[in-house]
Design an enzyme around this catalytic site. Structure first.
Site, mmCIF file in Angstrom:
data_model
loop_
_atom_site.group_PDB
_atom_site.id
_atom_site.type_symbol
_atom_site.label_atom_id
_atom_site.label_comp_id
_atom_site.label_asym_id
_atom_site.label_seq_id
_atom_site.Cartn_x
_atom_site.Cartn_y
_atom_site.Cartn_z
ATOM 1 N N HIS A 13 -24.049 49.842 61.284
ATOM 2 C CA HIS A 13 -24.547 51.022 62.014
ATOM 3 C C HIS A 13 -25.914 50.790 62.642
ATOM 4 O O HIS A 13 -26.571 51.737 63.057
ATOM 5 C CB HIS A 13 -24.595 52.228 61.079
ATOM 6 C CG HIS A 13 -23.249 52.579 60.533
ATOM 7 N ND1 HIS A 13 -22.337 53.339 61.230
ATOM 8 C CD2 HIS A 13 -22.640 52.231 59.375
ATOM 9 C CE1 HIS A 13 -21.237 53.456 60.512
ATOM 10 N NE2 HIS A 13 -21.387 52.797 59.382
ATOM 11 N N SER A 37 -23.970 54.004 55.610
ATOM 12 C CA SER A 37 -22.962 54.584 56.488
ATOM 13 C C SER A 37 -22.736 56.072 56.255
ATOM 14 O O SER A 37 -22.359 56.773 57.184
ATOM 15 C CB SER A 37 -21.645 53.822 56.350
ATOM 16 O OG SER A 37 -21.250 53.746 55.003
ATOM 17 N N LYS A 39 -18.285 49.487 66.037
ATOM 18 C CA LYS A 39 -19.017 50.753 66.135
ATOM 19 C C LYS A 39 -19.742 50.810 67.483
ATOM 20 O O LYS A 39 -19.094 51.013 68.486
ATOM 21 C CB LYS A 39 -19.876 50.922 64.899
ATOM 22 C CG LYS A 39 -18.930 51.318 63.753
ATOM 23 C CD LYS A 39 -19.330 51.039 62.379
ATOM 24 C CE LYS A 39 -18.133 51.377 61.471
ATOM 25 N NZ LYS A 39 -18.281 50.903 60.128
HETATM 26 C C1 LIG Z 1 -17.414 50.366 59.180
HETATM 27 C C2 LIG Z 1 -18.154 49.529 58.238
HETATM 28 C C3 LIG Z 1 -17.675 48.262 57.872
HETATM 29 C C4 LIG Z 1 -16.306 47.786 58.265
HETATM 30 O O1 LIG Z 1 -16.281 47.349 59.569
HETATM 31 P P1 LIG Z 1 -14.866 47.312 60.344
HETATM 32 O O2 LIG Z 1 -15.167 46.465 61.512
HETATM 33 O O3 LIG Z 1 -14.529 48.717 60.677
HETATM 34 O O4 LIG Z 1 -13.886 46.684 59.410
HETATM 35 C C5 LIG Z 1 -18.472 47.475 57.091
HETATM 36 N N1 LIG Z 1 -19.666 47.899 56.640
HETATM 37 C C6 LIG Z 1 -20.148 49.114 56.948
HETATM 38 C C7 LIG Z 1 -21.481 49.521 56.433
HETATM 39 C C8 LIG Z 1 -19.398 49.966 57.747
HETATM 40 O O5 LIG Z 1 -19.855 51.181 58.030
#
Ligand SMILES: *Cc1c(COP(=O)(O)O)cnc(C)c1O
Length: 386
Positions: free
Chosen positions: A210, A182, A240
């Site tokens: 991602h 991330s 996302k």
């Molecule tokens: C954003 C993210 C999460 C968390 O997801 P949410 O739905 O925002 O709680 C988990 N793992 C990674 C790698 C992320 O980037």
């Protein structure tokens, strides 16, 4: 009460001194990648809404229609009364997209990792975690009470060495990694990790937060390249590229049945609002219908890395590492003055000494704006010739 407030003040002052205090800035999302911050219209390069689906008319319409039909809240845990009819449709689409037998949706990605990992691993088990894995993978690993070993980032030989030393003395073993990191934007070596897992009777779980929607024709990082990597536990988020909110696990039917029965963040948390589930269904339908659109965020990121002179982007995330926190804050400020919103990422989100600007690219970023941004980064932040 005095000691409590004194504790908070002392902590905050120390964070302030090291440029690590964080604050919230009110931001209104406008259309596509545009936002309103402090009364100014800015072009955001720090949203994870890679396909700009959070404001897509079809996705918004689906959320409104479901809200009118079913109300704003689920009313309970999915195991009690919160399992409204839209869930089955969403889980079937996720399983189809990922090529698994079944899927289970959670309240968020964070809740998914905090629930899945302790449901699969316990006191007698071994968890091997990439050192740069997302915070919620660490949360899940810690909640499992298993033995946690961290391996050097993307270092398959290190995983092999740790397995050789520790696998035999544990009942089960689980390798945990982001598929797209991330804060760095690089990809995990999924085929090599899967082969190693297979050789040591070890389970592999990837976090595709991602990857879904933007890699592998929209199917995620596991589907990049010629053949999919055999990953039995594919976790991800709907927050996302899918544009809304929620988390999921795609896996075999027995695993999903176990998760629905044992994952505490599934059992003891309220189901997602119907509108949110309907929005995710509409977003997944758009992605399935337009795989070329899904490829745009990575193409935009590659345009940027080419213009700045950085290694080619592997995902929509591009880091520019600047070292100490004040340098990252100053660079973010410089870009803000030019109308670009790019947040500075500091410890503990990233390791000390690697504070950075983290750029994310979306399908609708205009190429002309990417060129202006790249020129600023190249000359004013990295001090390279124009
Ligand atoms: C954003 C993210 C999460 C968390 O997801 P949410 O739905 O925002 O709680 C988990 N793992 C990674 C790698 C992320 O980037």
């Amino acid at each position: 009460m005095d000691s409590l407030n004194a504790f908070a003040r002392v902590k905050l002052a120390a964070l302030e001194r090291s440029s690590l205090r964080r604050s919230l800035s009110e931001t209104t999302r406008l259309e596509g990648p545009w936002v309103l911050r402090d009364g100014r219209r800015m072009l955001s390069f720090c949203c994870n809404d890679y396909l700009n689906l959070s404001t897509h008319p079809d996705v918004v319409a689906a959320a409104l229609a479901a809200t009118r039909q079913y109300g704003v809240g689920a009313g309970g845990s999915r195991l009690v009364t919160g399992n409204h009819p839209l869930y089955a449709a969403l889980e079937a689409r996720l399983a189809r997209l990922k090529g698994t037998e079944d899927a289970c949706v959670f309240g968020s990605g964070y809740l998914a990792n905090a629930g899945i990992i302790p449901a699969l691993a316990g006191r007698h088990d071994l968890l091997l975690v990439d050192e740069l894995a997302h915070a919620c993978i660490w949360t899940g690993a810690q909640l499992s009470s298993g033995s946690i070993l961290s391996f050097r980032h993307n270092d398959v030989a290190h995983v092999a060495q740790l397995l050789a030393g520790a696998r035999a003395s544990h009942r089960h073993a689980l390798i945990l990694t982001d598929s797209v990191f991330s804060m760095d934007g690089d990809l995990a070596p999924l085929h090599a990790l899967a082969a190693l897992a297979e050789a040591h009777d070890c389970w592999l779980m990837t976090d595709d937060a991602h990857g879904i929607g933007v890699l592998g024709g929209g199917r995620g990082a596991v589907h990049e390249g010629e053949r999919p990597a055999p990953v039995p536990l594919q976790m991800g988020t709907l927050s996302k590229a899918i544009g809304g909110y929620g988390g999921y696990l795609c896996a075999s039917r027995p695993v999903i049945d176990l998760i629905r029965t044992r994952a505490r963040t599934f059992i003891y948390a309220t189901g997602l609002p119907p509108g949110t589930v309907a929005a995710a269904i509409a977003a997944l339908d758009l992605i399935a219908a337009q795989p070329d659109y899904a490829a745009l965020p990575v193409q935009k990121a590659r345009l940027f890395t080419t213009l700045v002179g950085l290694p080619a982007a592997a995902s929509p995330i591009v880091p520019v590492i600047l070292g100490e926190a004040p340098a990252a804050l100053a660079a973010s400020q410089l870009l803000a003055e030019a109308g670009f919103l790019v947040s500075a990422i500091r410890p503990p989100t990233v390791p000390a000494g690697t504070s950075r600007l983290r750029f994310t690219f979306t399908a609708q970023h205009p190429d002309e704006a990417i060129a202006r941004l790249a020129a600023l980064v190249r000359t004013r932040i990295l001090g390279r010739p124009a």
